[in-house]
Design an enzyme around this catalytic site. Sequence first.
Site, PDB file in Angstrom:
ATOM      1  CE  LYS A 117     -13.134 -21.222  28.767  1.00 27.58           C
ATOM      2  NZ  LYS A 117     -12.027 -21.690  28.380  1.00 27.58           N
ATOM      3  NE  ARG A 161      -7.371 -18.790  31.762  1.00 20.88           N
ATOM      4  CZ  ARG A 161      -7.691 -18.831  30.474  1.00 20.88           C
ATOM      5  NH1 ARG A 161      -8.396 -17.880  29.936  1.00 20.88           N
ATOM      6  NH2 ARG A 161      -7.328 -19.845  29.732  1.00 20.88           N
ATOM      7  NE  ARG A 197      -6.840 -26.129  21.504  1.00 20.62           N
ATOM      8  CZ  ARG A 197      -7.337 -25.353  22.474  1.00 20.62           C
ATOM      9  NH1 ARG A 197      -8.587 -24.947  22.415  1.00 20.62           N
ATOM     10  NH2 ARG A 197      -6.601 -25.011  23.497  1.00 20.62           N
ATOM     11  NE  ARG A 214      -4.069 -22.513  21.916  1.00 12.00           N
ATOM     12  CZ  ARG A 214      -5.122 -22.188  22.645  1.00 12.00           C
ATOM     13  NH1 ARG A 214      -6.307 -22.120  22.078  1.00 12.00           N
ATOM     14  NH2 ARG A 214      -5.002 -21.946  23.925  1.00 12.00           N
ATOM     15  NE  ARG A 224      -3.765 -23.668  28.178  1.00 14.81           N
ATOM     16  CZ  ARG A 224      -4.164 -24.334  27.096  1.00 14.81           C
ATOM     17  NH1 ARG A 224      -3.466 -25.359  26.651  1.00 14.81           N
ATOM     18  NH2 ARG A 224      -5.240 -23.975  26.467  1.00 14.81           N
TER      19      ARG A 224
HETATM   20  P1  AMP Z   1      -7.163 -19.630  26.331  1.00 18.22           P
HETATM   21  O1  AMP Z   1      -7.155 -19.548  24.851  1.00 18.22           O
HETATM   22  O2  AMP Z   1      -8.380 -19.014  26.971  1.00 18.22           O
HETATM   23  O3  AMP Z   1      -6.874 -21.009  26.846  1.00 18.22           O
HETATM   24  O4  AMP Z   1      -5.953 -18.694  26.835  1.00 18.22           O
HETATM   25  C1  AMP Z   1      -4.631 -18.948  26.414  1.00 18.22           C
HETATM   26  C2  AMP Z   1      -3.663 -18.330  27.413  1.00 18.22           C
HETATM   27  O5  AMP Z   1      -3.835 -16.915  27.466  1.00 18.22           O
HETATM   28  C3  AMP Z   1      -3.810 -18.796  28.846  1.00 18.22           C
HETATM   29  O6  AMP Z   1      -3.170 -20.033  29.092  1.00 18.22           O
HETATM   30  C4  AMP Z   1      -3.149 -17.642  29.591  1.00 18.22           C
HETATM   31  O7  AMP Z   1      -1.743 -17.688  29.475  1.00 18.22           O
HETATM   32  C5  AMP Z   1      -3.630 -16.440  28.795  1.00 18.22           C
HETATM   33  N1  AMP Z   1      -4.914 -15.902  29.292  1.00 18.22           N
HETATM   34  C6  AMP Z   1      -6.109 -15.884  28.627  1.00 18.22           C
HETATM   35  N2  AMP Z   1      -7.058 -15.298  29.361  1.00 18.22           N
HETATM   36  C7  AMP Z   1      -6.470 -14.941  30.531  1.00 18.22           C
HETATM   37  C8  AMP Z   1      -6.935 -14.320  31.717  1.00 18.22           C
HETATM   38  N3  AMP Z   1      -8.222 -13.947  31.855  1.00 18.22           N
HETATM   39  N4  AMP Z   1      -6.036 -14.122  32.721  1.00 18.22           N
HETATM   40  C9  AMP Z   1      -4.762 -14.475  32.597  1.00 18.22           C
HETATM   41  N5  AMP Z   1      -4.244 -15.086  31.516  1.00 18.22           N
HETATM   42  C10 AMP Z   1      -5.098 -15.312  30.480  1.00 18.22           C
END
Ligand code: AMP
Length: 191
Positions: free
Chosen positions: A13, A88, A127, A133, A144
């Site tokens: 994405k 989400r 990654r 990360r 996740r």
């Molecule tokens: P991502 O890079 O999109 O995988 O996001 C990394 C982390 O940020 C996620 O595992 C959540 O802890 C937090 N996060 C990102 N977007 C959201 C969201 N819309 N709602 C809640 N937590 C979020």
Amino acid sequence: MEILILGPQGSGKGTQANRIASEYGFAHIATGEILRATVAAGTELGRRLQPILDAGELVPDDLMIELIRQRLAEPDAAEGFVLDGFPRTLPQAEALDEMLAEIGRPLGAVFEFLIGDDVCVRRLRGRAELEGRSDDAPEAIAKRLALYHELTEPVVEHYRARGRLVGIHAEPSVHEVFAELQTALERAGVA
Ligand code: AMP
């Protein structure tokens, strides 16, 4: 144009949202990146967010909704945006729909990235080695993906029910996935 990309972690994405944003001149709004930058800034909020992100848990809805409300009002989002990582959960999706209705900017395209969990896990492990990360550790990856199925798939159904959803095959190469997106965007009237 207002674009939303839904898909599990590791589905590509972020890469594709970035490409669409630069190709068409839209803002790329990636909530995970915004949150990681807040953690890196070491503010009080960042210190509260760090354990949540590290565990692969979700940040509370009210905080995320406020964050998006402010971000959408920034000048670079005026021509359009690609949302990546938000909404989400169903409450986030409902809040987003309301916000966009208020400002008269409905979503022009909603994409669902179709990909198997096994491919996502493989990509996320790769990654983890490259970027280190903290939430790409094996337990956080599993958490996740489980949260995606439990809380974000209902969001996919929410937009499917509104006849908005376009499925994108996310397992091929970056180039092929982007080509499929471009075709879909042309159909949606973006280019
Ligand atoms: P991502 O890079 O999109 O995988 O996001 C990394 C982390 O940020 C996620 O595992 C959540 O802890 C937090 N996060 C990102 N977007 C959201 C969201 N819309 N709602 C809640 N937590 C979020």
